[in-house]
Design an enzyme around this catalytic site. Structure first.
Site, short mmCIF file in Angstrom:
data_model
loop_
_atom_site.label_atom_id
_atom_site.label_comp_id
_atom_site.label_asym_id
_atom_site.label_seq_id
_atom_site.Cartn_x
_atom_site.Cartn_y
_atom_site.Cartn_z
N TYR A 1 -7.98 8.27 12.45
CA TYR A 1 -9.19 7.30 11.50
C TYR A 1 -10.12 7.84 12.79
O TYR A 1 -9.94 7.93 13.97
CB TYR A 1 -8.97 6.05 11.87
CG TYR A 1 -10.13 5.40 11.48
CD1 TYR A 1 -10.55 4.92 10.17
CD2 TYR A 1 -10.90 5.00 12.61
CE1 TYR A 1 -11.68 4.43 10.28
CE2 TYR A 1 -11.89 4.15 12.58
CZ TYR A 1 -12.38 3.92 11.32
OH TYR A 1 -13.65 3.25 11.03
N GLU B 1 -17.32 7.57 8.29
CA GLU B 1 -16.11 7.42 8.53
C GLU B 1 -15.14 8.41 7.88
O GLU B 1 -15.58 9.02 6.68
CB GLU B 1 -15.78 5.89 7.67
CG GLU B 1 -14.30 5.46 8.59
CD GLU B 1 -14.29 3.87 7.57
OE1 GLU B 1 -14.69 3.07 8.04
OE2 GLU B 1 -13.83 3.95 6.44
#
Ligand code: GDP
Ligand code: MN
Length: 391
Positions: free
Chosen positions: A110, A198
Protein backbone atom coordinates in the site's frame (compact mmCIF):
# COMPACT_ATOMS: atom_id res chain seq x y z
CA UNK A 1 -8.48 4.40 3.05
CA UNK A 2 -9.39 7.28 0.82
CA UNK A 3 -12.84 7.34 2.36
CA UNK A 4 -11.62 9.34 5.35
CA UNK A 5 -11.18 12.51 3.33
CA UNK A 6 -13.85 15.20 3.35
CA UNK A 7 -16.90 15.36 1.13
CA UNK A 8 -15.74 18.11 -1.19
CA UNK A 9 -13.48 16.10 -3.36
CA UNK A 10 -13.77 14.98 -6.90
CA UNK A 11 -12.94 11.32 -7.30
CA UNK A 12 -11.39 10.07 -10.47
CA UNK A 13 -12.28 6.61 -11.72
CA UNK A 14 -9.58 3.97 -11.46
CA UNK A 15 -8.88 4.13 -15.19
CA UNK A 16 -8.52 7.92 -15.06
CA UNK A 17 -6.28 7.91 -11.99
CA UNK A 18 -4.14 5.24 -13.65
CA UNK A 19 -3.81 7.44 -16.71
CA UNK A 20 -2.60 10.32 -14.52
CA UNK A 21 -0.17 8.02 -12.71
CA UNK A 22 1.11 6.42 -15.93
CA UNK A 23 1.66 9.84 -17.52
CA UNK A 24 3.89 10.69 -14.55
CA UNK A 25 5.93 7.52 -15.05
CA UNK A 26 4.38 5.12 -12.52
CA UNK A 27 4.24 1.59 -13.99
CA UNK A 28 0.65 0.44 -14.64
CA UNK A 29 -0.64 -2.69 -16.38
CA UNK A 30 -1.81 -2.58 -20.01
CA UNK A 31 -5.52 -1.91 -20.04
CA UNK A 32 -8.55 -0.82 -22.05
CA UNK A 33 -12.02 0.39 -21.14
CA UNK A 34 -15.10 -1.53 -22.32
CA UNK A 35 -18.84 -1.10 -21.94
CA UNK A 36 -20.16 -4.33 -23.45
CA UNK A 37 -19.23 -7.98 -23.86
CA UNK A 38 -17.76 -7.55 -27.35
CA UNK A 39 -15.63 -4.68 -26.13
CA UNK A 40 -14.31 -6.84 -23.30
CA UNK A 41 -13.44 -9.71 -25.65
CA UNK A 42 -11.70 -7.37 -28.07
CA UNK A 43 -9.67 -5.76 -25.30
CA UNK A 44 -8.75 -9.14 -23.84
CA UNK A 45 -7.59 -10.35 -27.25
CA UNK A 46 -5.35 -7.28 -27.60
CA UNK A 47 -3.90 -7.60 -24.12
CA UNK A 48 -3.69 -11.38 -23.94
CA UNK A 49 -5.05 -13.68 -21.22
CA UNK A 50 -5.13 -13.78 -18.25
CA UNK A 51 -6.85 -10.43 -17.72
CA UNK A 52 -8.61 -8.79 -14.79
CA UNK A 53 -12.10 -7.38 -15.49
CA UNK A 54 -12.77 -4.51 -13.11
CA UNK A 55 -15.98 -2.54 -12.54
CA UNK A 56 -15.40 1.22 -12.91
CA UNK A 57 -17.54 2.61 -10.11
CA UNK A 58 -16.40 4.92 -7.37
CA UNK A 59 -16.93 2.74 -4.35
CA UNK A 60 -14.33 1.16 -2.12
CA UNK A 61 -13.97 -2.60 -1.88
CA UNK A 62 -15.05 -3.51 -5.38
CA UNK A 63 -13.07 -6.73 -5.14
CA UNK A 64 -14.95 -7.93 -2.08
CA UNK A 65 -18.30 -6.83 -3.54
CA UNK A 66 -17.81 -8.99 -6.65
CA UNK A 67 -16.82 -6.22 -9.03
CA UNK A 68 -13.48 -7.75 -10.07
CA UNK A 69 -12.79 -11.03 -11.78
CA UNK A 70 -9.67 -12.67 -13.17
CA UNK A 71 -10.32 -14.63 -16.35
CA UNK A 72 -8.22 -16.86 -18.57
CA UNK A 73 -10.32 -17.47 -21.68
CA UNK A 74 -12.93 -15.92 -23.95
CA UNK A 75 -15.54 -18.08 -22.31
CA UNK A 76 -14.68 -16.89 -18.80
CA UNK A 77 -14.35 -13.30 -19.99
CA UNK A 78 -17.81 -13.41 -21.56
CA UNK A 79 -19.35 -14.80 -18.39
CA UNK A 80 -17.63 -12.25 -16.18
CA UNK A 81 -18.53 -9.37 -18.49
CA UNK A 82 -22.18 -10.42 -18.60
CA UNK A 83 -22.28 -10.59 -14.84
CA UNK A 84 -20.37 -7.39 -14.01
CA UNK A 85 -21.63 -4.95 -16.68
CA UNK A 86 -25.03 -3.76 -15.51
CA UNK A 87 -24.63 -5.16 -11.99
CA UNK A 88 -25.53 -3.09 -8.95
CA UNK A 89 -22.41 -2.43 -6.93
CA UNK A 90 -23.30 -0.85 -3.59
CA UNK A 91 -26.16 1.03 -5.22
CA UNK A 92 -24.36 2.10 -8.38
CA UNK A 93 -24.95 0.49 -11.76
CA UNK A 94 -21.77 -0.65 -13.46
CA UNK A 95 -21.64 0.87 -16.94
CA UNK A 96 -18.02 0.24 -17.80
CA UNK A 97 -15.21 -2.13 -16.94
CA UNK A 98 -11.46 -1.87 -17.21
CA UNK A 99 -9.93 -4.89 -18.92
CA UNK A 100 -6.41 -5.19 -17.65
CA UNK A 101 -3.36 -7.38 -18.04
CA UNK A 102 -3.41 -9.59 -14.94
CA UNK A 103 -0.39 -9.12 -12.75
CA UNK A 104 1.26 -12.16 -11.26
CA UNK A 105 2.29 -10.85 -7.88
CA UNK A 106 4.25 -12.08 -4.86
CA UNK A 107 3.23 -9.26 -2.55
CA UNK A 108 0.74 -6.40 -2.37
CA UNK A 109 1.96 -3.09 -0.97
CA UNK A 110 0.00 0.00 0.00
CA UNK A 111 1.34 3.48 -0.78
CA UNK A 112 -0.60 6.67 -0.25
CA UNK A 113 -0.43 10.39 0.33
CA UNK A 114 -3.13 12.33 2.14
CA UNK A 115 -3.59 15.36 4.37
CA UNK A 116 -3.17 14.66 8.08
CA UNK A 117 -5.51 17.28 9.47
CA UNK A 118 -4.43 16.58 13.02
CA UNK A 119 -0.84 17.45 12.21
CA UNK A 120 -1.73 20.03 9.59
CA UNK A 121 0.70 18.40 7.17
CA UNK A 122 0.63 15.97 4.31
CA UNK A 123 1.58 12.44 5.27
CA UNK A 124 3.10 9.69 3.13
CA UNK A 125 2.15 6.13 4.04
CA UNK A 126 3.57 2.75 3.08
CA UNK A 127 2.61 -0.76 4.17
CA UNK A 128 3.57 -4.27 3.17
CA UNK A 129 0.04 -5.36 4.12
CA UNK A 130 -1.64 -3.81 1.08
CA UNK A 131 -4.58 -5.29 -0.75
CA UNK A 132 -8.25 -5.53 0.02
CA UNK A 133 -7.84 -5.63 3.81
CA UNK A 134 -5.96 -2.35 4.27
CA UNK A 135 -8.90 -0.74 6.13
CA UNK A 136 -8.77 -3.54 8.70
CA UNK A 137 -5.00 -3.25 8.93
CA UNK A 138 -5.36 0.49 9.57
CA UNK A 139 -7.80 -0.23 12.37
CA UNK A 140 -6.36 -3.35 14.01
CA UNK A 141 -2.64 -3.02 13.38
CA UNK A 142 -1.92 0.68 12.70
CA UNK A 143 1.80 0.15 13.22
CA UNK A 144 1.83 -1.95 10.07
CA UNK A 145 1.48 1.32 8.15
CA UNK A 146 4.63 3.45 8.23
CA UNK A 147 4.05 7.19 8.06
CA UNK A 148 6.20 10.21 7.30
CA UNK A 149 4.97 13.77 7.55
CA UNK A 150 6.08 16.13 4.83
CA UNK A 151 6.81 19.82 5.11
CA UNK A 152 4.87 21.19 2.14
CA UNK A 153 7.26 24.10 1.62
CA UNK A 154 10.16 21.70 0.99
CA UNK A 155 8.26 18.81 -0.56
CA UNK A 156 9.12 15.18 0.00
CA UNK A 157 12.87 14.80 0.34
CA UNK A 158 14.43 11.67 -1.18
CA UNK A 159 15.62 10.52 2.25
CA UNK A 160 12.05 10.76 3.56
CA UNK A 161 10.76 8.52 0.79
CA UNK A 162 13.51 5.99 1.54
CA UNK A 163 12.88 6.21 5.28
CA UNK A 164 9.16 5.47 5.15
CA UNK A 165 9.73 2.61 2.71
CA UNK A 166 12.42 1.21 5.00
CA UNK A 167 10.23 1.70 8.12
CA UNK A 168 7.44 -0.27 6.45
CA UNK A 169 9.81 -3.19 5.95
CA UNK A 170 9.61 -3.25 2.16
CA UNK A 171 11.91 -5.84 0.58
CA UNK A 172 15.29 -4.30 -0.31
CA UNK A 173 15.11 -5.54 -3.88
CA UNK A 174 12.21 -3.18 -4.64
CA UNK A 175 12.78 -0.44 -2.02
CA UNK A 176 14.27 2.07 -4.47
CA UNK A 177 11.45 1.58 -6.96
CA UNK A 178 8.80 1.89 -4.26
CA UNK A 179 10.43 5.08 -2.95
CA UNK A 180 10.42 6.42 -6.51
CA UNK A 181 6.71 5.64 -6.92
CA UNK A 182 5.98 7.32 -3.60
CA UNK A 183 7.89 10.48 -4.59
CA UNK A 184 6.00 10.67 -7.87
CA UNK A 185 2.74 10.15 -6.00
CA UNK A 186 3.57 13.02 -3.66
CA UNK A 187 4.47 15.29 -6.57
CA UNK A 188 1.15 14.47 -8.25
CA UNK A 189 -0.73 15.02 -5.00
CA UNK A 190 0.79 18.51 -4.83
CA UNK A 191 0.68 19.53 -8.47
CA UNK A 192 -2.87 18.23 -9.06
CA UNK A 193 -4.30 19.61 -5.79
CA UNK A 194 -5.00 16.12 -4.52
CA UNK A 195 -6.74 15.31 -1.28
CA UNK A 196 -5.79 11.63 -1.51
CA UNK A 197 -3.48 9.84 -3.88
CA UNK A 198 -3.28 6.13 -3.30
CA UNK A 199 -2.06 2.91 -4.87
CA UNK A 200 -3.50 -0.21 -3.28
CA UNK A 201 -2.22 -2.62 -4.19
CA UNK A 202 1.16 -1.67 -5.56
CA UNK A 203 1.98 -5.19 -6.71
CA UNK A 204 5.45 -6.68 -6.45
CA UNK A 205 6.16 -9.33 -9.10
CA UNK A 206 8.43 -12.37 -8.92
CA UNK A 207 11.10 -10.54 -10.92
CA UNK A 208 11.03 -7.58 -8.53
CA UNK A 209 9.04 -5.15 -10.58
CA UNK A 210 6.42 -2.92 -8.99
CA UNK A 211 3.10 -2.24 -10.76
CA UNK A 212 0.17 -0.04 -9.72
CA UNK A 213 -2.74 -2.51 -9.87
CA UNK A 214 -5.27 -0.03 -8.49
CA UNK A 215 -5.32 3.77 -8.36
CA UNK A 216 -7.15 6.39 -6.34
CA UNK A 217 -6.86 10.09 -7.03
CA UNK A 218 -9.22 12.48 -5.26
CA UNK A 219 -8.97 16.17 -6.02
CA UNK A 220 -9.91 19.15 -3.90
CA UNK A 221 -13.02 20.47 -5.61
CA UNK A 222 -12.18 24.07 -4.81
CA UNK A 223 -9.01 23.74 -6.88
CA UNK A 224 -10.71 22.48 -10.04
CA UNK A 225 -10.64 25.94 -11.60
CA UNK A 226 -6.89 25.57 -11.98
CA UNK A 227 -6.96 21.89 -12.95
CA UNK A 228 -8.81 21.98 -16.27
CA UNK A 229 -7.68 18.51 -17.36
CA UNK A 230 -8.85 16.96 -14.12
CA UNK A 231 -12.11 18.93 -14.23
CA UNK A 232 -12.80 17.48 -17.66
CA UNK A 233 -12.16 13.97 -16.37
CA UNK A 234 -14.55 14.78 -13.54
CA UNK A 235 -17.37 15.63 -15.90
CA UNK A 236 -16.86 12.28 -17.53
CA UNK A 237 -16.71 10.60 -14.11
CA UNK A 238 -19.92 12.24 -12.93
CA UNK A 239 -21.61 10.82 -16.01
CA UNK A 240 -21.16 7.42 -14.43
CA UNK A 241 -23.49 8.20 -11.54
CA UNK A 242 -27.08 9.04 -12.44
CA UNK A 243 -27.80 10.71 -9.13
CA UNK A 244 -24.80 13.01 -9.26
CA UNK A 245 -25.84 13.94 -12.79
CA UNK A 246 -29.35 14.69 -11.57
CA UNK A 247 -27.92 16.82 -8.77
CA UNK A 248 -26.05 18.87 -11.37
CA UNK A 249 -29.26 19.43 -13.30
CA UNK A 250 -31.15 20.49 -10.18
CA UNK A 251 -28.28 22.71 -9.05
CA UNK A 252 -27.81 20.98 -5.70
CA UNK A 253 -24.64 20.36 -3.77
CA UNK A 254 -24.86 16.62 -3.48
CA UNK A 255 -22.53 13.82 -2.52
CA UNK A 256 -23.63 10.21 -2.58
CA UNK A 257 -22.50 8.17 0.43
CA UNK A 258 -23.28 4.53 1.07
CA UNK A 259 -25.59 4.59 4.12
CA UNK A 260 -29.37 4.38 4.41
CA UNK A 261 -30.54 7.70 5.93
CA UNK A 262 -31.27 10.31 3.25
CA UNK A 263 -30.38 13.80 4.47
CA UNK A 264 -31.77 17.08 3.20
CA UNK A 265 -30.92 20.46 4.69
CA UNK A 266 -30.36 24.09 3.82
CA UNK A 267 -26.79 25.21 4.32
CA UNK A 268 -23.64 23.11 4.13
CA UNK A 269 -22.81 23.35 7.84
CA UNK A 270 -26.30 22.30 8.82
CA UNK A 271 -26.19 19.29 6.52
CA UNK A 272 -22.74 18.28 7.79
CA UNK A 273 -23.98 18.47 11.38
CA UNK A 274 -26.93 16.26 10.46
CA UNK A 275 -24.55 13.75 8.88
CA UNK A 276 -22.47 13.66 12.04
CA UNK A 277 -25.55 13.20 14.23
CA UNK A 278 -26.89 10.35 12.10
CA UNK A 279 -23.54 8.68 12.57
CA UNK A 280 -23.57 9.49 16.30
CA UNK A 281 -26.95 7.81 16.76
CA UNK A 282 -25.79 4.65 15.05
CA UNK A 283 -27.17 5.25 11.56
CA UNK A 284 -25.31 5.82 8.33
CA UNK A 285 -25.86 8.77 6.01
CA UNK A 286 -26.89 8.00 2.43
CA UNK A 287 -25.92 11.40 1.11
CA UNK A 288 -25.03 15.02 1.61
CA UNK A 289 -27.71 17.22 0.05
CA UNK A 290 -27.79 20.97 0.48
CA UNK A 291 -30.87 22.54 -1.13
CA UNK A 292 -29.48 26.01 -0.48
CA UNK A 293 -31.51 29.13 0.11
CA UNK A 294 -35.18 29.40 -0.81
CA UNK A 295 -37.33 26.36 -0.47
CA UNK A 296 -40.06 26.53 -3.06
CA UNK A 297 -42.06 23.36 -3.45
CA UNK A 298 -40.23 22.60 -6.66
CA UNK A 299 -36.84 22.54 -4.94
CA UNK A 300 -38.20 20.31 -2.20
CA UNK A 301 -39.78 18.03 -4.80
CA UNK A 302 -36.44 17.78 -6.59
CA UNK A 303 -34.59 17.08 -3.35
CA UNK A 304 -37.05 14.32 -2.49
CA UNK A 305 -36.70 12.93 -5.98
CA UNK A 306 -32.95 12.70 -5.36
CA UNK A 307 -33.18 10.77 -2.09
CA UNK A 308 -36.16 8.63 -3.10
CA UNK A 309 -34.41 7.43 -6.23
CA UNK A 310 -31.44 6.21 -4.21
CA UNK A 311 -32.17 2.51 -3.59
CA UNK A 312 -30.04 2.56 -0.45
CA UNK A 313 -32.27 5.11 1.28
CA UNK A 314 -34.63 3.68 3.93
CA UNK A 315 -35.65 6.94 5.63
CA UNK A 316 -35.28 10.68 5.09
CA UNK A 317 -34.59 13.51 7.51
CA UNK A 318 -35.13 17.19 6.71
CA UNK A 319 -33.14 19.65 8.79
CA UNK A 320 -34.23 23.17 7.92
CA UNK A 321 -33.18 26.37 9.59
CA UNK A 322 -35.35 29.30 8.61
CA UNK A 323 -33.57 32.56 7.94
CA UNK A 324 -34.59 34.45 4.88
CA UNK A 325 -36.27 31.19 3.97
CA UNK A 326 -39.28 31.05 6.27
CA UNK A 327 -40.34 27.90 8.10
CA UNK A 328 -43.96 28.19 6.96
CA UNK A 329 -42.88 28.36 3.31
CA UNK A 330 -40.71 25.31 3.69
CA UNK A 331 -43.54 23.44 5.41
CA UNK A 332 -45.90 24.29 2.56
CA UNK A 333 -43.24 23.12 0.12
CA UNK A 334 -42.84 19.81 1.92
CA UNK A 335 -46.61 19.22 2.06
CA UNK A 336 -47.03 20.05 -1.59
CA UNK A 337 -44.14 17.86 -2.66
CA UNK A 338 -45.38 14.87 -0.64
CA UNK A 339 -49.04 15.27 -1.60
CA UNK A 340 -48.00 14.47 -5.15
CA UNK A 341 -47.29 10.86 -4.13
CA UNK A 342 -50.02 8.21 -3.96
CA UNK A 343 -47.83 6.47 -1.46
CA UNK A 344 -44.78 8.05 0.12
CA UNK A 345 -41.94 5.65 -0.70
CA UNK A 346 -39.93 6.10 2.51
CA UNK A 347 -40.70 7.64 5.92
CA UNK A 348 -39.83 11.34 6.17
CA UNK A 349 -38.92 13.15 9.40
CA UNK A 350 -38.86 16.96 9.58
CA UNK A 351 -37.21 19.35 11.99
CA UNK A 352 -37.78 23.07 11.52
CA UNK A 353 -36.03 25.85 13.39
CA UNK A 354 -35.51 29.58 12.94
CA UNK A 355 -37.87 32.08 11.35
CA UNK A 356 -41.55 31.05 11.59
CA UNK A 357 -40.74 27.56 12.79
CA UNK A 358 -43.90 27.36 14.89
CA UNK A 359 -46.16 28.25 11.98
CA UNK A 360 -44.25 25.74 9.92
CA UNK A 361 -44.74 22.93 12.42
CA UNK A 362 -48.47 23.60 12.43
CA UNK A 363 -48.69 23.60 8.67
CA UNK A 364 -46.83 20.30 8.20
CA UNK A 365 -49.25 17.49 7.43
CA UNK A 366 -48.55 14.77 9.97
CA UNK A 367 -50.24 12.18 7.80
CA UNK A 368 -47.32 12.64 5.44
CA UNK A 369 -44.34 13.30 7.71
CA UNK A 370 -43.15 12.78 11.25
CA UNK A 371 -42.51 16.13 12.92
CA UNK A 372 -39.90 16.44 15.66
CA UNK A 373 -39.07 19.49 17.77
CA UNK A 374 -35.35 18.97 18.19
CA UNK A 375 -32.66 17.94 15.78
CA UNK A 376 -31.59 15.12 18.09
CA UNK A 377 -35.10 13.65 18.13
CA UNK A 378 -35.51 14.02 14.40
CA UNK A 379 -32.22 12.29 13.66
CA UNK A 380 -32.88 9.49 16.14
CA UNK A 381 -36.31 8.92 14.64
CA UNK A 382 -34.89 8.75 11.12
CA UNK A 383 -32.24 6.26 12.23
CA UNK A 384 -34.98 4.08 13.79
CA UNK A 385 -37.02 4.22 10.59
CA UNK A 386 -33.96 3.25 8.58
CA UNK A 387 -33.35 0.25 10.84
CA UNK A 388 -36.98 -0.83 10.47
CA UNK A 389 -36.70 -0.39 6.72
CA UNK A 390 -33.69 -2.67 6.58
CA UNK A 391 -35.24 -5.33 8.79
P1 GDP B 1 -10.65 -2.66 -4.89
O1 GDP B 1 -11.24 -3.88 -4.28
O2 GDP B 1 -11.72 -1.73 -5.38
O3 GDP B 1 -9.65 -1.97 -4.04
O4 GDP B 1 -9.91 -3.15 -6.23
P2 GDP B 1 -8.37 -3.53 -6.53
O5 GDP B 1 -8.05 -3.08 -7.90
O6 GDP B 1 -7.48 -3.06 -5.45
O7 GDP B 1 -8.38 -5.11 -6.57
C1 GDP B 1 -8.70 -5.87 -5.43
C2 GDP B 1 -7.90 -7.14 -5.41
O8 GDP B 1 -8.11 -7.91 -6.58
C3 GDP B 1 -6.40 -6.92 -5.35
O9 GDP B 1 -5.90 -6.65 -4.07
C4 GDP B 1 -5.88 -8.25 -5.91
O10 GDP B 1 -5.82 -9.21 -4.89
C5 GDP B 1 -6.94 -8.62 -6.92
N1 GDP B 1 -6.47 -8.19 -8.25
C6 GDP B 1 -6.72 -7.04 -8.89
N2 GDP B 1 -6.05 -6.97 -10.07
C7 GDP B 1 -5.36 -8.11 -10.15
C8 GDP B 1 -4.44 -8.66 -11.11
O11 GDP B 1 -4.13 -8.08 -12.13
N3 GDP B 1 -3.90 -9.87 -10.84
C9 GDP B 1 -4.21 -10.56 -9.71
N4 GDP B 1 -3.65 -11.77 -9.50
N5 GDP B 1 -5.05 -10.09 -8.79
C10 GDP B 1 -5.63 -8.89 -9.00
MN1 MN C 1 -7.69 -1.34 -4.21
Amino acid sequence: MAEVSDEFTMKLHEYQAKQVFADAGIPTPDSALASDVDGVLEAAADIGYPVAIKAQVQVGGRGKAGGIELVESDEEAREAAERIIGMDLKGIRVERVLVEEAVDFTNELYVGVTMDRGEGKPVAMVSTKGGVNIEEVAEEDPDAIAREHIDPSFGMQPYQARKVVFDAGVDRAVATDVAGVLSTLYDLWTSKDGSDAEINPLMVTADDEVVAADAVMNIDEDALFRQPEIAEMGEEAAGGDELEQKADEYGFDYVRLDGSVGIIGNGAGLVMTTLDLVDYYGGSPANFLDVGGGAKAERITNALDMVFSDDNVDSVVFNIFGGITRGDEVAKGINEALEAFDEIPKPVVVRLAGTNWEEGMEILNEDLVTVEQTLEDAVQRSVEYAEEGEA
